[in-house]
Design an enzyme around this catalytic site. Structure first.
Site, mmCIF file in Angstrom:
data_model
loop_
_atom_site.group_PDB
_atom_site.id
_atom_site.type_symbol
_atom_site.label_atom_id
_atom_site.label_comp_id
_atom_site.label_asym_id
_atom_site.label_seq_id
_atom_site.Cartn_x
_atom_site.Cartn_y
_atom_site.Cartn_z
ATOM 1 N N LYS A 1 0.858 -1.174 0.000
ATOM 2 C CA LYS A 1 0.000 0.000 0.000
ATOM 3 C C LYS A 1 0.897 1.228 0.000
ATOM 4 O O LYS A 1 1.917 1.270 0.675
ATOM 5 C CB LYS A 1 -0.873 -0.011 1.269
ATOM 6 N N HIS B 1 -8.285 9.083 7.084
ATOM 7 C CA HIS B 1 -8.889 7.853 7.612
ATOM 8 C C HIS B 1 -10.156 8.167 8.409
ATOM 9 O O HIS B 1 -10.957 9.016 8.020
ATOM 10 C CB HIS B 1 -7.884 7.081 8.463
#
Length: 279
Positions: free
Chosen positions: A58, A151
């Site tokens: 990622k 997030h």
């Protein structure tokens, strides 16, 4: 060592553990590949990729733009969409006009969030990097005038008594007309194109499995979600795992290329010369 066993860097965030649970646990056809997870904060994964240490990982898109000599983009597994960008948060009374002068707590200098703030200001901001979950407490405790959150912070910042006067994702959508590219999966180029295409298919199948059977990954996902409330976990997944996660497609690729091009224009990324895709 099994030549088809590779290190796979992913974050403990629900979108990653949800999307890739099936691939990690053999619930989809892995073509003989064994993915060995290495979990870390995305900025730590960015640093590992800049050193070339993980075969597949990622990444924030700006980090990818800094290591295209070693890594190529896989078109599956990305976090990209609308209404999901980073927010600038502050305490009540902060004048947004001061943003160019204030030291901002950011989740890392290789993150899409940092690049978007730089594009908004026309230059890199005055900033200090913190782990993303430390930013809201630091602003609430007056250690910084403003913070840049990513997030699940989108869903929890009000609990710290903070305001969000600037949505950089909405700003990006307004100026570009494109979805906001946040994070991606990249494969090291020395794996070869055939391997990259196989891994891409595995990740796409894993996302599809997660979307079709969302309960299958619950235990794995919640075990890594730390103290996140279940309802926040679900909101997080709903926002960051979508059709772009299965396959970027033309619109997704256009958004990535636009972000990287704008980063090069203001000197945050090196000039091109390497292909974007791994497969």
């Amino acid at each position: 060592m099994n030549p088809r066993e590779i290190g796979f860097g992913l974050s403990p965030c629900p979108n990653d553990t949800f999307a890739f649970h099936a691939a990690l646990h053999g619930l989809v056809d892995t073509r003989g590949w064994r993915l060995r997870p290495h979990m870390a904060d995305v900025e730590e994964l960015n640093r590992l990729a800049l050193a070339g240490e993980l075969e597949m990982t990622k990444l924030s898109f700006p980090a990818l733009g800094r290591c295209l000599d070693r890594y190529g983009l896989l078109t599956a597994g990305a976090a990209l969409g609308r209404g999901c960008g980073p927010l600038v948060v502050c305490r009540p009374g902060f004048d947004l006009e001061r943003l160019a002068e204030a030291t901002v707590a950011v989740p890392g200098f290789n993150t899409t969030a940092f690049m978007l703030l730089s594009l908004y200001l026309g230059r890199a901001p005055l900033a200090e990097a913190l782990v993303f979950d430390q930013i809201m407490p630091a602003v609430a405790e007056r250690r910084f005038e403003a913070g840049l959150i990513i997030h699940e912070g989108r869903f929890t910042f009000e609990g710290y008594g903070l305001l969000a006067p600037l949505d950089l994702g909405a700003w990006w959508e307004e100026i570009s007309g494109l979805p906001i590219p946040l994070g991606c999966i990249a494969a090291r180029r020395d794996l070869g194109r055939e391997a990259a295409r196989e891994l891409q298919d595995i990740l796409s199948a894993s996302v599809a499995h997660a979307q079709a059977r969302p309960q299958a990954s619950q235990e794995f996902m919640l075990a890594h979600a730390q103290e996140m409330l279940p309802e926040v976990v679900n909101e997080h997944i709903g926002l960051y795992v979508n059709d772009f996660s299965r396959e970027l497609g033309p619109e997704g690729l256009a958004a990535v290329e636009e972000l990287l091009a704008r980063g090069r224009e203001i000197g945050l990324l090196p000039q091109g010369g390497y292909s974007l895709l791994a497969g």
